[in-house]
Scaffold this motif. Structure first.
Motif, PDB file in Angstrom:
ATOM      1  N   GLU A 135      32.879 -24.613 -22.549  1.00  0.00           N
ATOM      2  CA  GLU A 135      31.869 -23.710 -21.088  1.00  0.00           C
ATOM      3  C   GLU A 135      32.048 -24.391 -19.820  1.00  0.00           C
ATOM      4  O   GLU A 135      32.720 -24.536 -19.026  1.00  0.00           O
ATOM      5  CB  GLU A 135      30.841 -23.030 -21.752  1.00  0.00           C
ATOM      6  N   ALA A 136      32.496 -26.163 -20.476  1.00  0.00           N
ATOM      7  CA  ALA A 136      32.132 -26.949 -19.190  1.00  0.00           C
ATOM      8  C   ALA A 136      33.546 -27.137 -18.855  1.00  0.00           C
ATOM      9  O   ALA A 136      33.758 -27.652 -17.862  1.00  0.00           O
ATOM     10  CB  ALA A 136      31.572 -28.574 -19.375  1.00  0.00           C
ATOM     11  N   ASN A 139      35.118 -24.227 -16.897  1.00  0.00           N
ATOM     12  CA  ASN A 139      35.053 -24.593 -15.675  1.00  0.00           C
ATOM     13  C   ASN A 139      35.431 -25.915 -15.199  1.00  0.00           C
ATOM     14  O   ASN A 139      35.436 -25.646 -13.748  1.00  0.00           O
ATOM     15  CB  ASN A 139      33.130 -24.408 -15.759  1.00  0.00           C
ATOM     16  N   SER A 140      35.483 -26.977 -15.924  1.00  0.00           N
ATOM     17  CA  SER A 140      36.425 -27.846 -15.206  1.00  0.00           C
ATOM     18  C   SER A 140      37.581 -27.978 -14.640  1.00  0.00           C
ATOM     19  O   SER A 140      38.341 -27.637 -13.904  1.00  0.00           O
ATOM     20  CB  SER A 140      36.336 -29.311 -16.054  1.00  0.00           C
ATOM     21  N   GLY A 142      39.009 -24.630 -14.467  1.00  0.00           N
ATOM     22  CA  GLY A 142      38.414 -23.638 -13.086  1.00  0.00           C
ATOM     23  C   GLY A 142      38.588 -24.352 -11.860  1.00  0.00           C
ATOM     24  O   GLY A 142      39.172 -23.579 -11.220  1.00  0.00           O
ATOM     25  N   GLU A 143      37.644 -25.001 -12.202  1.00  0.00           N
ATOM     26  CA  GLU A 143      37.429 -25.716 -10.447  1.00  0.00           C
ATOM     27  C   GLU A 143      39.049 -26.411 -10.317  1.00  0.00           C
ATOM     28  O   GLU A 143      39.453 -26.592  -8.900  1.00  0.00           O
ATOM     29  CB  GLU A 143      36.638 -26.944 -10.606  1.00  0.00           C
ATOM     30  N   ASP A 179      35.033 -15.942 -17.131  1.00  0.00           N
ATOM     31  CA  ASP A 179      33.633 -16.601 -16.689  1.00  0.00           C
ATOM     32  C   ASP A 179      34.020 -17.965 -15.602  1.00  0.00           C
ATOM     33  O   ASP A 179      33.079 -18.220 -14.849  1.00  0.00           O
ATOM     34  CB  ASP A 179      32.954 -17.736 -17.191  1.00  0.00           C
ATOM     35  N   ALA A 180      35.470 -18.968 -15.664  1.00  0.00           N
ATOM     36  CA  ALA A 180      35.429 -20.041 -15.539  1.00  0.00           C
ATOM     37  C   ALA A 180      35.803 -19.140 -13.948  1.00  0.00           C
ATOM     38  O   ALA A 180      36.941 -20.267 -13.214  1.00  0.00           O
ATOM     39  CB  ALA A 180      36.339 -20.339 -16.040  1.00  0.00           C
ATOM     40  N   GLY A 181      37.027 -18.360 -13.847  1.00  0.00           N
ATOM     41  CA  GLY A 181      37.825 -17.499 -12.890  1.00  0.00           C
ATOM     42  C   GLY A 181      38.578 -17.541 -13.040  1.00  0.00           C
ATOM     43  O   GLY A 181      39.271 -16.763 -11.994  1.00  0.00           O
ATOM     44  N   ARG A 207      44.299 -18.242 -11.847  1.00  0.00           N
ATOM     45  CA  ARG A 207      42.801 -17.788 -11.019  1.00  0.00           C
ATOM     46  C   ARG A 207      42.959 -17.074 -10.284  1.00  0.00           C
ATOM     47  O   ARG A 207      43.592 -16.530  -8.984  1.00  0.00           O
ATOM     48  CB  ARG A 207      43.337 -19.229 -10.075  1.00  0.00           C
TER      49      ARG A 207
END
Length: 209
Positions: A135-136, A139-140, A142-143, A179-181, A207
């Motif tokens: 998950e992390a 998210n990384s 996605g950012e 969930d990460a976009g 994205r």
């Protein structure tokens, strides 16, 4: 690799490369990724800045560079990056950085800040990290990707015990990226795979703006 071969530290990854315990390395770019990038109508187009996390010896990164992308390959293994630099080609040169994809401060220090990439090509990194960190990791990525950018990924969706590579399910991959976009534009079993790489799935996600 055996079910006991679960040390995921940089030194352990170095030893895998040095001792030839790197059966995931095909000695070339992954055929499904190559076919998609060169043939699919939705394939991302250069020029743009692309990240390859967990790049290993850099075969996928060099393919992208040969197609006209500006490519940064990152890995935690110094030995993998030494090999990537040795194999670098003038017509397909990449930037190689030893940095952890899950360390925001280290990424930022290397110029890999939020929104700094148009695209990410994921192959083997997701399946190599501890599943509790996925998950992390999503998210990384996605950012890192700018709004409207993309993530192209090849995932080994197996259910075998042990790791790395650790198992995953297609639905879970898609959910984490959502969930990460990211929104899926393509997601399904990978064409032109190899018999030794059964259960490969390939996807392209966009994205959200």
């Amino acid at each position: 690799m055996t079910t006991q071969d679960t040390d995921l530290t940089p030194d352990a990854w170095d030893q895998r490369y040095l001792q030839g315990r790197d059966g995931w390395d095909l000695g070339r770019a992954a055929p499904p990724l190559q076919h998609f990038l060169q043939e699919h109508p939705l394939a991302p187009q250069p020029p743009s800045r692309v990240l390859v996390p967990g790049c290993g010896r850099g075969h996928d990164a060099r393919l992208l560079a040969s197609l006209g992308f500006t490519v940064t390959g990152i890995d935690i293994s110094a030995e993998a990056l030494r090999e990537a630099r040795r194999l670098d080609q003038p017509e397909a040169s990449c930037q190689w950085l030893q940095v952890d994809a899950l360390d925001p401060m280290a990424l930022h220090k290397e110029g890999l800040a939020a929104g700094s990439m148009i695209g990410v090509v994921e192959h083997t990194c997701f399946c190599a990290i501890d599943p509790s960190l996925r998950e992390a990791y999503a998210n990384s990525m996605g950012e890192m990707v700018a709004a409207g950018g993309w993530l192209l990924g090849l995932f080994w969706c197996h259910s075998r015990s042990g790791g790395p590579p650790f198992g995953c399910q297609p639905e879970r991959v898609n959910q984490l990226l959502s969930d990460a976009g990211f929104d899926a534009e393509v997601w399904g079993p990978a064409p032109h795979g190899l018999p030794s790489r059964d259960n490969e799935w390939l996807g392209l996600w966009r994205r959200r703006r």
